[in-house]
Design an enzyme around this catalytic site. Structure first.
Site, PDB file in Angstrom:
ATOM      1  N   SER A 207     -13.466 -48.188 -69.596  1.00 55.82           N
ATOM      2  CA  SER A 207     -14.390 -48.883 -70.154  1.00 55.82           C
ATOM      3  C   SER A 207     -14.796 -48.368 -71.589  1.00 55.82           C
ATOM      4  CB  SER A 207     -15.740 -49.603 -69.440  1.00 55.82           C
ATOM      5  OG  SER A 207     -16.323 -50.254 -70.236  1.00 55.82           O
ATOM      6  N   MET A 208     -13.606 -48.201 -72.531  1.00 57.56           N
ATOM      7  CA  MET A 208     -14.023 -47.455 -73.651  1.00 57.56           C
ATOM      8  C   MET A 208     -15.035 -48.159 -74.643  1.00 57.56           C
ATOM      9  SD  MET A 208     -12.313 -44.922 -72.815  1.00 57.56           S
ATOM     10  CE  MET A 208     -12.536 -43.772 -74.287  1.00 57.56           C
TER      11      MET A 208
ATOM     12  N   ASN B   3      -5.839 -57.678 -81.694  1.00 58.88           N
ATOM     13  CA  ASN B   3      -6.278 -57.535 -80.291  1.00 58.88           C
ATOM     14  C   ASN B   3      -7.293 -58.802 -79.960  1.00 58.88           C
ATOM     15  OD1 ASN B   3      -7.276 -56.711 -77.910  1.00 58.88           O
ATOM     16  ND2 ASN B   3      -7.967 -54.561 -78.711  1.00 58.88           N
TER      17      ASN B   3
ATOM     18  N   LYS C  92      -5.387 -46.857 -82.656  1.00 63.17           N
ATOM     19  CA  LYS C  92      -6.497 -47.438 -82.031  1.00 63.17           C
ATOM     20  C   LYS C  92      -7.029 -48.666 -82.605  1.00 63.17           C
ATOM     21  CE  LYS C  92     -10.052 -47.572 -79.059  1.00 63.17           C
ATOM     22  NZ  LYS C  92      -9.764 -47.822 -77.744  1.00 63.17           N
ATOM     23  N   THR C  93      -7.410 -49.556 -81.817  1.00 58.35           N
ATOM     24  CA  THR C  93      -8.017 -50.855 -82.209  1.00 58.35           C
ATOM     25  C   THR C  93      -9.224 -50.465 -83.237  1.00 58.35           C
ATOM     26  OG1 THR C  93      -7.302 -52.209 -80.390  1.00 58.35           O
ATOM     27  CG2 THR C  93      -8.909 -53.096 -82.070  1.00 58.35           C
TER      28      THR C  93
ATOM     29  N   ASN D  37      -2.730 -56.482 -72.031  1.00 55.16           N
ATOM     30  CA  ASN D  37      -3.841 -55.405 -72.171  1.00 55.16           C
ATOM     31  C   ASN D  37      -4.382 -54.857 -70.819  1.00 55.16           C
ATOM     32  OD1 ASN D  37      -6.325 -53.939 -73.041  1.00 55.16           O
ATOM     33  ND2 ASN D  37      -6.153 -55.313 -74.796  1.00 55.16           N
ATOM     34  N   SER D  38      -5.148 -54.074 -70.475  1.00 52.30           N
ATOM     35  CA  SER D  38      -5.827 -53.761 -69.205  1.00 52.30           C
ATOM     36  C   SER D  38      -5.962 -55.169 -68.494  1.00 52.30           C
ATOM     37  CB  SER D  38      -6.649 -52.698 -69.159  1.00 52.30           C
ATOM     38  OG  SER D  38      -6.978 -52.421 -70.151  1.00 52.30           O
TER      39      SER D  38
ATOM     40  N   GLY E 120      -1.854 -48.804 -65.591  1.00 53.67           N
ATOM     41  CA  GLY E 120      -1.015 -47.662 -64.713  1.00 53.67           C
ATOM     42  C   GLY E 120      -0.230 -48.830 -63.619  1.00 53.67           C
TER      43      GLY E 120
ATOM     44  N   GLY F 169       1.886 -50.496 -66.896  1.00 53.92           N
ATOM     45  CA  GLY F 169       2.453 -50.058 -65.641  1.00 53.92           C
ATOM     46  C   GLY F 169       3.661 -49.252 -65.880  1.00 53.92           C
TER      47      GLY F 169
ATOM     48  N   CYS G 226      -9.803 -57.390 -75.468  1.00 55.61           N
ATOM     49  CA  CYS G 226     -10.350 -56.152 -74.852  1.00 55.61           C
ATOM     50  C   CYS G 226     -11.381 -56.659 -73.875  1.00 55.61           C
ATOM     51  CB  CYS G 226     -11.148 -55.407 -76.267  1.00 55.61           C
ATOM     52  SG  CYS G 226     -12.016 -53.940 -75.578  1.00 55.61           S
TER      53      CYS G 226
END
Ligand SMILES: Cc1cc2nc3c(=O)[nH]c(=O)nc-3n(C[C@H](O)[C@H](O)[C@H](O)COP(=O)(O)O)c2cc1C
Length: 306
Positions: free
Chosen positions: A69-70, A124, A44-45, A190-191, A216, A245, A127
């Site tokens: 949106s962790m 990272n 985990k970051t 990243n997302s 995804g 993806g 984010c």
């Protein structure tokens, strides 16, 4: 058929691993990745101090896709460094880190050096889910300043996790910055930041009034584009980790065809659990067999143009 791969001087049994943020918060989750068919893991970051992250609900599956949106919940850098430096395979492991402000960076790297961590550091810079903070790597000057600072402080194996770029000029600009540094790898993507997904009359997640990072299969075209754009532009010693993806072996194959040396799995892993790596590896081998490829090098980066 060989699906071994290499990043810098380290060889991995195959090209698959988790993406940061999925099955990597705790020692117990990471042990499940180690027990799976994945070649290695990224943590985990980690931030300097532990963080609770954003308020719930902060993750939703939407069909095969996800919105999250962790807000970088994590147990703090010391936790991950202790875990990694007691790992007999630490040279193969990836530690994801993120500074929360400019002052954090020297301390993050002095701790990594104090622990004599021998693996890969994934910085990272992308984010999308910290309220009030922009994604660093969308600011080219700030990215350059951080990389100047980091490479003054640290000479270990280091890569950067990038956000998706959507413009050829941005690929050019970012690549010309990255090429100035002795980076070991980049990780794209990243997302896709700041999407919204709606359920009935409401946003699906609570933080930032519903804006969150999308993962995804719906992001695969941009993941592949970023992998290939940087493959075309970066000096060859900077290797590429393709993320985004992946739902089947064909997706892994396409990431490699676009130039990835390693492929990470986020949303699918979150949905299906670490046993999914077994299926992905089998499907990747099946796909290679269809084309008569024996090794990843036979097709890495060799996507054809019409
Ligand atoms: C629940 C969740 C948490 C994530 N946390 C992080 C993180 O801490 N650090 C990071 O670099 N990326 C994080 N990501 C982004 C993923 O690593 C990955 O880049 C993204 O989800 C795209 O891959 P996918 O399409 O396979 O999901 C997170 C993604 C999800 C779904």
């Amino acid at each position: 058929m060989f699906i071994k791969t290499q990043i810098a001087d380290i060889t991995f049994d195959n090209c698959l691993m988790n993406a940061a943020g999925v099955y990597c918060m705790t020692k117990e989750e990471l042990e499940q990745i180690v027990a799976s068919q994945a070649a290695t893991f990224v943590t985990k970051t980690a931030t300097l101090q532990s963080r609770p992250g954003n308020p719930e609900p902060r993750y939703r599956d939407v069909g095969l896709n996800s919105i999250n949106s962790m807000g970088l919940p994590n147990l703090g850098l010391d936790y991950y460094l202790d875990l990694l430096t007691n790992d007999p395979h630490q040279e193969q492991r990836f530690l994801s880190i993120s500074p929360m402000n400019a002052d954090d960076t020297p301390t993050l790297f002095s701790k990594i050096k104090q622990h004599d961590f021998k693996g890969f550091v994934e910085l990272n810079l992308s984010c999308p889910n910290i309220p009030g903070k922009a994604q660093i790597a969308y600011d080219f000057d700030q990215t350059q300043r951080i990389l100047d600072q980091v490479f003054d402080l640290y000479q270990g194996k280091l890569g950067v996790k990038l956000p998706p770029y959507f413009d050829q000029a941005h690929f050019d600009q970012m690549a010309s910055i990255l090429n100035q540094y002795p980076l070991t790898f980049i990780n794209s993507i990243n997302s896709l930041g700041n999407g919204i997904m709606i359920d009935d009359l409401s946003m699906m997640i609570a933080p930032k009034q519903g804006f969150g990072g999308i993962g995804g299969p719906c992001i695969k075209p941009w993941a592949l584009a970023n992998v290939h754009a940087f493959y075309q532009r970066l000096k060859p010693e900077i290797q590429i980790i393709g993320t985004g993806g992946v739902t089947c072996g064909r997706d892994v194959f396409e990431h490699i065809l676009c130039g990835a040396s390693m492929v990470q799995v986020g949303t699918l892993l979150h949905q299906k659990g670490p046993q999914v790596f077994e299926r992905l590896i089998q499907e990747l081998k099946d796909e290679m067999a269809t084309y008569g490829y024996q090794t990843l090098a036979d097709f890495k980066g060799k996507v054809q143009y019409l």
